[in-house]
Design a protein around this motif. Structure first.
Motif, PDB file in Angstrom:
ATOM      1  N   GLY A  23       0.964 -16.947  71.871  1.00 14.90           N
ATOM      2  CA  GLY A  23       0.947 -15.874  71.240  1.00 14.90           C
ATOM      3  C   GLY A  23      -0.300 -15.273  70.611  1.00 14.90           C
ATOM      4  O   GLY A  23      -1.337 -15.521  71.168  1.00 14.90           O
ATOM      5  N   VAL A  24      -0.094 -14.279  69.679  1.00 15.97           N
ATOM      6  CA  VAL A  24      -1.387 -13.593  68.904  1.00 15.97           C
ATOM      7  C   VAL A  24      -2.017 -14.620  67.815  1.00 15.97           C
ATOM      8  O   VAL A  24      -1.129 -15.128  66.922  1.00 15.97           O
ATOM      9  N   HIS A  25      -3.161 -14.678  67.888  1.00 19.99           N
ATOM     10  CA  HIS A  25      -3.875 -15.317  66.671  1.00 19.99           C
ATOM     11  C   HIS A  25      -5.217 -14.773  66.276  1.00 19.99           C
ATOM     12  O   HIS A  25      -5.688 -13.973  67.065  1.00 19.99           O
ATOM     13  N   ALA A  26      -5.165 -14.554  64.785  1.00 24.33           N
ATOM     14  CA  ALA A  26      -6.485 -14.165  64.231  1.00 24.33           C
ATOM     15  C   ALA A  26      -7.454 -15.028  64.093  1.00 24.33           C
ATOM     16  O   ALA A  26      -6.930 -16.155  63.386  1.00 24.33           O
ATOM     17  N   LEU A  27      -8.590 -14.809  64.439  1.00 26.45           N
ATOM     18  CA  LEU A  27      -9.634 -15.801  64.243  1.00 26.45           C
ATOM     19  C   LEU A  27      -9.862 -15.835  62.544  1.00 26.45           C
ATOM     20  O   LEU A  27      -9.850 -14.917  61.783  1.00 26.45           O
ATOM     21  N   VAL A  28     -10.407 -16.899  61.972  1.00 25.94           N
ATOM     22  CA  VAL A  28     -10.375 -17.165  60.598  1.00 25.94           C
ATOM     23  C   VAL A  28     -11.834 -17.001  60.117  1.00 25.94           C
ATOM     24  O   VAL A  28     -12.077 -17.449  59.116  1.00 25.94           O
ATOM     25  N   PHE A  29     -12.891 -16.274  60.763  1.00 30.46           N
ATOM     26  CA  PHE A  29     -14.392 -15.965  60.463  1.00 30.46           C
ATOM     27  C   PHE A  29     -14.427 -14.664  61.035  1.00 30.46           C
ATOM     28  O   PHE A  29     -13.983 -14.347  61.991  1.00 30.46           O
ATOM     29  N   PRO A  30     -15.319 -13.978  60.209  1.00 29.23           N
ATOM     30  CA  PRO A  30     -15.930 -12.758  60.391  1.00 29.23           C
ATOM     31  C   PRO A  30     -16.622 -12.589  61.828  1.00 29.23           C
ATOM     32  O   PRO A  30     -17.405 -13.528  62.189  1.00 29.23           O
ATOM     33  N   CYS A  31     -16.398 -11.704  62.643  1.00 27.32           N
ATOM     34  CA  CYS A  31     -17.329 -11.326  64.104  1.00 27.32           C
ATOM     35  C   CYS A  31     -17.787 -10.080  64.149  1.00 27.32           C
ATOM     36  O   CYS A  31     -17.611  -9.380  63.358  1.00 27.32           O
ATOM     37  N   ARG A  32     -18.885  -9.994  64.794  1.00 28.63           N
ATOM     38  CA  ARG A  32     -19.460  -8.833  65.090  1.00 28.63           C
ATOM     39  C   ARG A  32     -19.489  -8.654  66.442  1.00 28.63           C
ATOM     40  O   ARG A  32     -19.785  -9.467  67.660  1.00 28.63           O
ATOM     41  N   ARG A  33     -19.430  -7.144  66.877  1.00 31.41           N
ATOM     42  CA  ARG A  33     -19.538  -6.858  68.264  1.00 31.41           C
ATOM     43  C   ARG A  33     -21.043  -6.731  68.663  1.00 31.41           C
ATOM     44  O   ARG A  33     -21.856  -5.959  67.847  1.00 31.41           O
ATOM     45  N   ILE A  34     -21.457  -7.065  69.642  1.00 32.95           N
ATOM     46  CA  ILE A  34     -22.590  -6.961  70.226  1.00 32.95           C
ATOM     47  C   ILE A  34     -22.656  -6.154  71.395  1.00 32.95           C
ATOM     48  O   ILE A  34     -21.382  -6.135  72.303  1.00 32.95           O
ATOM     49  N   LEU A  35     -23.652  -5.802  72.149  1.00 36.53           N
ATOM     50  CA  LEU A  35     -23.649  -5.145  73.557  1.00 36.53           C
ATOM     51  C   LEU A  35     -23.187  -5.794  74.737  1.00 36.53           C
ATOM     52  O   LEU A  35     -22.319  -5.509  75.646  1.00 36.53           O
ATOM     53  N   THR A  36     -23.410  -7.201  74.584  1.00 33.61           N
ATOM     54  CA  THR A  36     -22.743  -8.019  75.697  1.00 33.61           C
ATOM     55  C   THR A  36     -21.563  -8.957  75.131  1.00 33.61           C
ATOM     56  O   THR A  36     -21.235  -9.925  75.936  1.00 33.61           O
ATOM     57  N   GLY A  37     -20.786  -8.586  74.105  1.00 32.28           N
ATOM     58  CA  GLY A  37     -19.506  -9.402  73.561  1.00 32.28           C
ATOM     59  C   GLY A  37     -19.504  -9.640  72.153  1.00 32.28           C
ATOM     60  O   GLY A  37     -19.849  -8.436  71.593  1.00 32.28           O
ATOM     61  N   TRP A  38     -19.394 -10.797  71.694  1.00 30.84           N
ATOM     62  CA  TRP A  38     -18.990 -11.045  70.430  1.00 30.84           C
ATOM     63  C   TRP A  38     -19.831 -12.282  69.703  1.00 30.84           C
ATOM     64  O   TRP A  38     -20.044 -13.208  70.414  1.00 30.84           O
TER      65      TRP A  38
END
Length: 64
Positions: A23-38
């Motif tokens: 199913g759907v899961h939320a990651l438990v830490f903050p992420c940032r988008r970069i040009l090549t992914g995350w």
């Protein structure tokens, strides 16, 4: 409110949701988008994920 991953902004802490066979899961830490992914916001470690949705990171909000 969750937003489509295609609209995720750069240079901002985000909460990401991923979809797997359980199913759907939320990651438990903050992420940032970069040009090549995350990356993980705190460590800049590259993540090898394919998120489906995002929203603004709020540390006390852990629900999906």
């Amino acid at each position: 409110m969750w937003q489509p991953i295609s609209t995720a902004p750069f240079d901002q802490d985000l909460k990401l949701a991923v979809l797997d066979r359980d199913g759907v899961h939320a990651l438990v830490f903050p992420c940032r988008r970069i040009l090549t992914g995350w990356t993980k916001s705190a460590t800049k470690e590259r993540l090898h994920i394919s998120p489906t949705h995002w929203r603004i990171w709020e540390p006390d909000n852990t629900d999906v």
